[in-house]
Design a protein around this motif. Sequence first.
Motif, mmCIF file in Angstrom:
data_model
loop_
_atom_site.group_PDB
_atom_site.id
_atom_site.type_symbol
_atom_site.label_atom_id
_atom_site.label_comp_id
_atom_site.label_asym_id
_atom_site.label_seq_id
_atom_site.Cartn_x
_atom_site.Cartn_y
_atom_site.Cartn_z
ATOM 1 N N VAL A 157 0.745 -1.071 -0.043
ATOM 2 C CA VAL A 157 -0.161 0.138 -0.175
ATOM 3 C C VAL A 157 0.908 1.392 -0.140
ATOM 4 O O VAL A 157 1.836 1.311 0.672
ATOM 5 C CB VAL A 157 -0.923 -0.031 1.170
ATOM 6 C CG1 VAL A 157 -0.225 0.021 2.450
ATOM 7 C CG2 VAL A 157 -1.886 1.195 1.113
ATOM 8 N N SER A 158 0.628 2.414 -0.665
ATOM 9 C CA SER A 158 1.218 3.612 -0.722
ATOM 10 C C SER A 158 0.541 4.571 0.077
ATOM 11 O O SER A 158 -1.025 4.541 -0.007
ATOM 12 C CB SER A 158 1.317 3.977 -2.361
ATOM 13 O OG SER A 158 1.769 5.307 -2.221
ATOM 14 N N LEU A 159 1.048 5.241 0.878
ATOM 15 C CA LEU A 159 0.412 6.052 1.902
ATOM 16 C C LEU A 159 0.930 7.574 1.525
ATOM 17 O O LEU A 159 2.173 7.889 1.359
ATOM 18 C CB LEU A 159 0.720 5.721 3.372
ATOM 19 C CG LEU A 159 0.144 6.848 4.386
ATOM 20 C CD1 LEU A 159 -0.688 5.810 5.520
ATOM 21 C CD2 LEU A 159 1.171 7.251 5.323
ATOM 22 N N GLU A 175 -3.347 3.900 -1.408
ATOM 23 C CA GLU A 175 -3.681 3.183 -2.732
ATOM 24 C C GLU A 175 -2.906 1.854 -2.880
ATOM 25 O O GLU A 175 -1.732 1.760 -2.515
ATOM 26 C CB GLU A 175 -3.335 4.070 -3.870
ATOM 27 C CG GLU A 175 -3.349 3.493 -5.378
ATOM 28 C CD GLU A 175 -2.616 2.851 -5.941
ATOM 29 O OE1 GLU A 175 -2.894 2.281 -6.881
ATOM 30 O OE2 GLU A 175 -1.467 2.961 -5.549
ATOM 31 N N GLY A 176 -3.595 0.542 -2.778
ATOM 32 C CA GLY A 176 -2.864 -0.721 -2.835
ATOM 33 C C GLY A 176 -3.779 -1.526 -2.158
ATOM 34 O O GLY A 176 -5.009 -1.416 -1.616
ATOM 35 N N ASP A 319 -0.023 17.045 -9.255
ATOM 36 C CA ASP A 319 -1.215 18.037 -9.597
ATOM 37 C C ASP A 319 -0.687 19.521 -9.406
ATOM 38 O O ASP A 319 -1.038 20.383 -9.957
ATOM 39 C CB ASP A 319 -2.519 17.682 -8.864
ATOM 40 C CG ASP A 319 -3.633 18.301 -9.313
ATOM 41 O OD1 ASP A 319 -3.415 19.127 -10.358
ATOM 42 O OD2 ASP A 319 -4.477 18.391 -8.407
ATOM 43 N N ILE A 320 -0.006 19.649 -8.308
ATOM 44 C CA ILE A 320 0.336 21.049 -7.616
ATOM 45 C C ILE A 320 1.752 20.938 -7.955
ATOM 46 O O ILE A 320 2.494 20.396 -6.840
ATOM 47 C CB ILE A 320 0.076 21.191 -6.348
ATOM 48 C CG1 ILE A 320 -1.694 21.272 -6.393
ATOM 49 C CG2 ILE A 320 0.278 22.805 -5.724
ATOM 50 C CD1 ILE A 320 -2.061 21.304 -4.648
ATOM 51 N N LYS A 347 -3.378 11.054 -5.831
ATOM 52 C CA LYS A 347 -2.338 11.076 -7.008
ATOM 53 C C LYS A 347 -0.755 11.008 -6.663
ATOM 54 O O LYS A 347 0.002 10.132 -7.272
ATOM 55 C CB LYS A 347 -2.449 12.492 -7.708
ATOM 56 C CG LYS A 347 -1.586 12.550 -9.087
ATOM 57 C CD LYS A 347 -1.823 11.262 -10.078
ATOM 58 C CE LYS A 347 -1.016 11.726 -11.267
ATOM 59 N NZ LYS A 347 -1.291 13.098 -11.911
ATOM 60 N N ASP A 348 -0.727 11.524 -5.451
ATOM 61 C CA ASP A 348 0.833 11.301 -5.037
ATOM 62 C C ASP A 348 1.077 9.842 -4.533
ATOM 63 O O ASP A 348 2.126 9.421 -4.841
ATOM 64 C CB ASP A 348 0.748 12.119 -3.749
ATOM 65 C CG ASP A 348 1.456 13.768 -4.034
ATOM 66 O OD1 ASP A 348 1.225 13.864 -5.183
ATOM 67 O OD2 ASP A 348 1.633 14.274 -3.169
#
Length: 798
Positions: A157-159, A175-176, A319-320, A347-348
């Motif tokens: 998982v990405s945090l 995300e994961g 995005d930024i 997105k990160d």
Amino acid sequence: MTHPAQTGFILTRHWRDTPSGTEIDFWLATDDGPRKVRLTGQTSVAFAEAAVQDAITAQIGPQAGIALRTLPLKTFQQQPVVGVYAARYKQLTALERTLREHGIKLYEADIRPPERYLMERFITAGVQTEGGHASGSVIHNCKLKPAPDYRPALKMVSLDIETSAYEDLYSIALEGCGQRQVYMLGEPPDADADADDEAAAPAIDFELEYCATPRQLIERLNGWMARHDPDVLIGWNVVQFDLRVLQKNADKYKVPLALGREGKGIEWREHPGKQGYLFAPLPGRIVLDGIDALKAASWMFPSYSLQNVSQAMLGEGKDIGDDYDKMAEIERRFQHDKPALALYNLKDCELVTRIFAKANLLAFMIERATVTGLPADHLGGSIAAFNHHYLPRMHREGYVAPNVGDVSGGASPGGFVLDSKPGLYDSVVVLDYKSLYPSIIRTFLVDPVGLVEGEIAADPATVVEGVNGTVFSRDRHCLPAITTDLWQQRDAAKRAKNEPLSTALKLLMNSFCGVLGATECRFFNPRLVSSVTLRGHQMLKQTRKLVEAEGYDVIYGDTDSIFIWLKKEHPPAAALAIGQRLADQINLWWRTMLKEQHGLDCHLEIEFDTHYQKFFMPTIRGTELGSKKRYAGLAVNAKGEEEVIYRGLEVARSDWTPLAQQFQQGLFTRIFKDQPYQDYVRDYTERTLAGDHDDLLVYRKRLRQPLDDYKVNVPPQVRAARLADEYNQAQRRPLRYQNGGWISYVMTTGGPEPLEALRSHIDYEHYLTKQLQPIADAILQPMHDSFTSLTTAQASLF
């Protein structure tokens, strides 16, 4: 009931002392899901000279749980030793401190229980359990055996989190494990928003849950981790920022941050030699930071910001992207457009996941753990990896290891660099010694135990002469066999096209010489390191003689590479044939000489590396002497395309501006392809003065100390950072640069000024004389030309 045998991969390792002795926990990833192995009653051991046994017994007194036992081992000084066995590891470390105060040494008392258990059984990461009994997912008191071929399928998982400028928690993205989830602080948008606002809102294709309090955010995160149960947690600066800030907020709102398995928290530790740098061991889960993982896998970037790395690797950014407006935009989205902030947050996470996939980082970290014996999230650790491989083999040769600091001495010589011959050349061939230092260790039997045994050997026929009077045993050694085993594994990995494993093996082998030269290593010995590096010096000099005897010129050499000018232009195929013939002749010479004169098997191998159709070696700026570790060359890459390769020049260095780098690339391309360059230099100068290149004028440099530590000779980046924080203070923003970081600035008529607070006109003369002219003159000097002669008209007009 006896637990059936099971194969797994060690995720984490932990130990604790209990009244009944030391316990060790290993969390494993298995084909049947996570398992915890608990070993109880583990005895810890250290060693002491037998001559001080009575003094140690007097210090122990009637204390239960510590015993001394005679062993068939000795120190490097040939003193017999006894084993000091303790039921609890902390007893052993307390005894070591007490004995040290009385001038008595304990050896290897710093080896912690999990590492001792694994290394003495030759286990790195893959294990097979045997016996024991199960209680739920916990296997008690089984035996562990090595299973080096096992590779797990890990859930990852990405945090990522978003916060205010003052580290107040706004949102958490994950995300994961097949999930895309954001937890957002605050209320959901008004359902009665007008149609225009609704049409402009970003599409939400993930789970977005709103939480009333920061406490609820952390509770939702704890629940997600327990529910989806990942093996690996990744992120970008995930320990030093995300986990640290989560812990800060959890402590503030008095809620546990239970991200480990079984609901355990982070076992925070601070780096002993790096104040403020944190480690975050998480029971049952590997924690991997993307920046550290890329560096460990030898990926190099001018900047390791997520924006820069994702642009370089994925062709896509955040995005930024503007650092200077980032916090203001995050604050705006949090206050007025929470779905947009959620998208940015997620997105990160996704960028980090894709970078891991692109670089195959998880596979590399698994292979690295399998090769080194270190935890998968233990980055660095070359000394620990050396110990893991060396200590058990050394014990079987009858020795215990010295302590750190037992051997003192100065620095050892590094790699040898031949004087370069500056100029512009046609057809330069580079030959490179394959894994030079490991091959020297294998060939000349360089080894800590081998040095000790060599110096006490009575028969000269049983030793190999090193350099500077060193001698090594032909029969009693450990490191040559370790290196040979790793070398053979790497050859097999290359044949199998397992690049992560091949890289991990190469990095470990290549670290051995440096480890022996590190004062923090228990085997530190300048004589050992010199036996490798000085032998490399001899080899490079001998290689030059062999090449020049064939009628070619050696124009440069560095540690393990030699650059050969073929005297005239050759097509690539002809140059390759010459290079391979030279390599074959050199290898034959070494094999014959070593066998006939020293009775040694040769593991040295030089091979063809590169053919440069055009090659440029600059002078040291302001002199006529050739530079070192700086050159450029035109070669044909694996795709059959022409490519200019730069080493050490401004285009490859992050402390030069894009203006200089782009100029150098254009100038080299024209010269290497025999194209006119004069108009290019004049036009580039004119366009710079006209302001056409203003977007290329930015310096980006790192502040390596807090701003207040710069007292005299204040460099430009510090002056710019101070102006930036004065501006931030006036705008009531957080100060960004007080404790270091990266600063972007330009040179103006008022001096260096940060991008966020530009006030003065650009100092174009600075960029001409400090950026363009040095690059042009270094390249044009061999052609009897100069930047000034080409741009006098422009300069006088300016």
